[in-house]
Design a protein around this motif. Structure first.
Motif, PDB file in Angstrom:
ATOM      1  N   ALA A  15      55.653  45.843  43.825  1.00  0.00           N
ATOM      2  CA  ALA A  15      56.515  46.975  43.476  1.00  0.00           C
ATOM      3  C   ALA A  15      57.807  46.503  42.824  1.00  0.00           C
ATOM      4  O   ALA A  15      58.277  47.105  41.850  1.00  0.00           O
ATOM      5  CB  ALA A  15      56.810  47.809  44.723  1.00  0.00           C
ATOM      6  N   ALA A  16      58.377  45.424  43.336  1.00  0.00           N
ATOM      7  CA  ALA A  16      59.631  44.911  42.789  1.00  0.00           C
ATOM      8  C   ALA A  16      59.445  44.409  41.358  1.00  0.00           C
ATOM      9  O   ALA A  16      60.285  44.671  40.486  1.00  0.00           O
ATOM     10  CB  ALA A  16      60.169  43.793  43.678  1.00  0.00           C
ATOM     11  N   VAL A  17      58.353  43.699  41.112  1.00  0.00           N
ATOM     12  CA  VAL A  17      58.097  43.174  39.767  1.00  0.00           C
ATOM     13  C   VAL A  17      57.848  44.312  38.786  1.00  0.00           C
ATOM     14  O   VAL A  17      58.364  44.320  37.661  1.00  0.00           O
ATOM     15  CB  VAL A  17      56.909  42.192  39.793  1.00  0.00           C
ATOM     16  CG1 VAL A  17      56.441  41.872  38.371  1.00  0.00           C
ATOM     17  CG2 VAL A  17      57.293  40.908  40.511  1.00  0.00           C
ATOM     18  N   LEU A  18      57.078  45.315  39.205  1.00  0.00           N
ATOM     19  CA  LEU A  18      56.754  46.423  38.310  1.00  0.00           C
ATOM     20  C   LEU A  18      57.967  47.294  38.014  1.00  0.00           C
ATOM     21  O   LEU A  18      58.052  47.894  36.938  1.00  0.00           O
ATOM     22  CB  LEU A  18      55.637  47.282  38.913  1.00  0.00           C
ATOM     23  CG  LEU A  18      54.263  46.618  39.082  1.00  0.00           C
ATOM     24  CD1 LEU A  18      53.256  47.621  39.637  1.00  0.00           C
ATOM     25  CD2 LEU A  18      53.758  46.020  37.782  1.00  0.00           C
ATOM     26  N   GLN A  44      43.828  46.333  45.707  1.00  0.00           N
ATOM     27  CA  GLN A  44      45.135  46.716  46.226  1.00  0.00           C
ATOM     28  C   GLN A  44      45.983  47.443  45.187  1.00  0.00           C
ATOM     29  O   GLN A  44      46.915  48.164  45.553  1.00  0.00           O
ATOM     30  CB  GLN A  44      45.897  45.481  46.714  1.00  0.00           C
ATOM     31  CG  GLN A  44      45.254  44.746  47.883  1.00  0.00           C
ATOM     32  CD  GLN A  44      44.412  43.572  47.418  1.00  0.00           C
ATOM     33  OE1 GLN A  44      43.788  43.642  46.359  1.00  0.00           O
ATOM     34  NE2 GLN A  44      44.405  42.495  48.192  1.00  0.00           N
ATOM     35  N   LEU A  45      45.684  47.242  43.902  1.00  0.00           N
ATOM     36  CA  LEU A  45      46.453  47.872  42.827  1.00  0.00           C
ATOM     37  C   LEU A  45      45.563  48.835  42.062  1.00  0.00           C
ATOM     38  O   LEU A  45      44.356  48.628  41.930  1.00  0.00           O
ATOM     39  CB  LEU A  45      46.994  46.815  41.859  1.00  0.00           C
ATOM     40  CG  LEU A  45      47.761  45.631  42.450  1.00  0.00           C
ATOM     41  CD1 LEU A  45      48.188  44.692  41.332  1.00  0.00           C
ATOM     42  CD2 LEU A  45      48.948  46.102  43.253  1.00  0.00           C
ATOM     43  N   THR A  46      46.171  49.878  41.536  1.00  0.00           N
ATOM     44  CA  THR A  46      45.437  50.761  40.643  1.00  0.00           C
ATOM     45  C   THR A  46      45.181  50.032  39.326  1.00  0.00           C
ATOM     46  O   THR A  46      45.790  48.994  39.042  1.00  0.00           O
ATOM     47  CB  THR A  46      46.224  52.043  40.354  1.00  0.00           C
ATOM     48  OG1 THR A  46      47.409  51.701  39.593  1.00  0.00           O
ATOM     49  CG2 THR A  46      46.628  52.751  41.639  1.00  0.00           C
ATOM     50  N   LEU A  50      47.580  47.110  37.808  1.00  0.00           N
ATOM     51  CA  LEU A  50      47.064  45.782  37.488  1.00  0.00           C
ATOM     52  C   LEU A  50      47.311  45.443  36.024  1.00  0.00           C
ATOM     53  O   LEU A  50      47.743  44.336  35.692  1.00  0.00           O
ATOM     54  CB  LEU A  50      45.575  45.711  37.812  1.00  0.00           C
ATOM     55  CG  LEU A  50      44.874  44.377  37.489  1.00  0.00           C
ATOM     56  CD1 LEU A  50      45.514  43.234  38.263  1.00  0.00           C
ATOM     57  CD2 LEU A  50      43.383  44.472  37.788  1.00  0.00           C
ATOM     58  N   ALA A  51      47.053  46.390  35.148  1.00  0.00           N
ATOM     59  CA  ALA A  51      47.265  46.155  33.716  1.00  0.00           C
ATOM     60  C   ALA A  51      48.725  45.844  33.415  1.00  0.00           C
ATOM     61  O   ALA A  51      49.039  44.945  32.620  1.00  0.00           O
ATOM     62  CB  ALA A  51      46.802  47.365  32.912  1.00  0.00           C
ATOM     63  N   ARG A  52      49.627  46.567  34.057  1.00  0.00           N
ATOM     64  CA  ARG A  52      51.059  46.325  33.840  1.00  0.00           C
ATOM     65  C   ARG A  52      51.465  44.977  34.405  1.00  0.00           C
ATOM     66  O   ARG A  52      52.238  44.238  33.769  1.00  0.00           O
ATOM     67  CB  ARG A  52      51.872  47.442  34.497  1.00  0.00           C
ATOM     68  CG  ARG A  52      53.387  47.259  34.397  1.00  0.00           C
ATOM     69  CD  ARG A  52      53.867  47.164  32.961  1.00  0.00           C
ATOM     70  NE  ARG A  52      55.318  46.984  32.887  1.00  0.00           N
ATOM     71  CZ  ARG A  52      55.931  46.339  31.911  1.00  0.00           C
ATOM     72  NH1 ARG A  52      55.240  45.805  30.903  1.00  0.00           N
ATOM     73  NH2 ARG A  52      57.247  46.223  31.912  1.00  0.00           N
ATOM     74  N   LEU A  53      50.939  44.603  35.565  1.00  0.00           N
ATOM     75  CA  LEU A  53      51.267  43.308  36.151  1.00  0.00           C
ATOM     76  C   LEU A  53      50.758  42.176  35.259  1.00  0.00           C
ATOM     77  O   LEU A  53      51.467  41.183  35.032  1.00  0.00           O
ATOM     78  CB  LEU A  53      50.665  43.190  37.552  1.00  0.00           C
ATOM     79  CG  LEU A  53      50.912  41.876  38.296  1.00  0.00           C
ATOM     80  CD1 LEU A  53      52.399  41.580  38.423  1.00  0.00           C
ATOM     81  CD2 LEU A  53      50.261  41.913  39.677  1.00  0.00           C
ATOM     82  N   VAL A  54      49.547  42.310  34.738  1.00  0.00           N
ATOM     83  CA  VAL A  54      49.003  41.298  33.831  1.00  0.00           C
ATOM     84  C   VAL A  54      49.881  41.176  32.588  1.00  0.00           C
ATOM     85  O   VAL A  54      50.154  40.069  32.107  1.00  0.00           O
ATOM     86  CB  VAL A  54      47.549  41.634  33.452  1.00  0.00           C
ATOM     87  CG1 VAL A  54      47.074  40.777  32.284  1.00  0.00           C
ATOM     88  CG2 VAL A  54      46.629  41.450  34.649  1.00  0.00           C
ATOM     89  N   GLN A  55      50.345  42.306  32.065  1.00  0.00           N
ATOM     90  CA  GLN A  55      51.222  42.278  30.892  1.00  0.00           C
ATOM     91  C   GLN A  55      52.516  41.540  31.200  1.00  0.00           C
ATOM     92  O   GLN A  55      52.980  40.709  30.412  1.00  0.00           O
ATOM     93  CB  GLN A  55      51.532  43.705  30.438  1.00  0.00           C
ATOM     94  CG  GLN A  55      52.453  43.772  29.236  1.00  0.00           C
ATOM     95  CD  GLN A  55      52.834  45.201  28.866  1.00  0.00           C
ATOM     96  OE1 GLN A  55      52.576  46.153  29.608  1.00  0.00           O
ATOM     97  NE2 GLN A  55      53.449  45.364  27.705  1.00  0.00           N
TER      98      GLN A  55
END
Length: 211
Positions: A15-18, A44-46, A50-55
């Motif tokens: 959550a903090a990273v996003l 654990q992620l939608t 997940l797509a935003r975290l990978v980006q």
């Protein structure tokens, strides 16, 4: 106080990273998240998260710059990594290290298996051990079993420098750093490496450092 790294920690870290307005810092050796097996990804992620975290991880890797980044390196204990090696290198370097371009690849829950008995030894660095490099002997070819970012199970064979990247990043997700496998006598600061040992091969370093 040492944090308790559990599911709640994982959710808070993601959550903090996003939510951040800037790229995350790359945590350095000594942080406990780098020394524990990361949690397998089990949904654990939608898909959007997940797509935003990978980006974000991809942008962080490229900004560093590096050829791979595992989620624990930004404080997230999740079995997720991004890999990419599109750097221009000399013909001599590419030949000595069997280094070929690696297009952006996202891996979840990876496990690698050596193929054959051939190994290669080269200097490695790590974004979580900033300023240092050391020689690591690794299998020359590995088969990687992983899930892609769409949840599809895959197996892919990697050789040469690509295999080294795969092993380095997968090791992060098991709580290991390259220094655990390194020839410690080869350890060099970036400055000393650049001055003395920045060659395609390691013969000069072996002679000069005695390993």
């Amino acid at each position: 106080m040492t944090p308790v790294i559990d599911d709640a920690y994982l959710r808070q870290a993601v959550a903090a990273v996003l939510a951040a307005e800037s790229l995350p810092a790359i945590v350095q050796a000594g942080h406990p998240v780098l020394r524990m097996p990361a949690f397998p990804f089990t949904g654990q992620l939608t898909g959007a998260e997940l797509a935003r975290l990978v980006q974000i991880m991809t942008e962080t890797m490229r900004a560093a710059p590096g050829v791979g980044l595992a989620a624990p390196q930004i404080g997230i204990p999740l079995q997720l990594a991004v890999l990419e090696d599109m750097f221009e290198v000399s013909v001599e370097n590419a030949a000595a290290r069997s280094r070929e371009p690696l297009e952006l690849l996202t891996i979840l829950n990876p496990r690698y298996t050596p193929v054959g008995s051939d190994t290669a030894s080269h200097y490695e660095g790590c974004l979580s051990m900033s300023g240092w490099q050391a020689v690591v002997e690794r299998p020359s070819t590995v088969d990687l079993a992983y899930d892609d970012d769409h949840g599809t199970a895959r197996i892919r064979r990697f050789s040469g420098w690509q295999a080294r990247i795969v092993q380095h990043e997968s090791d992060h997700l098991a709580g290991a750093l390259y220094i655990d496998k390194a020839v410690t006598r080869s350890l060099a600061s970036n400055a000393q490496y650049s001055q003395h040992w920045a060659n395609p091969g390691i013969a000069a370093a072996k002679a000069g450092l005695g390993f």
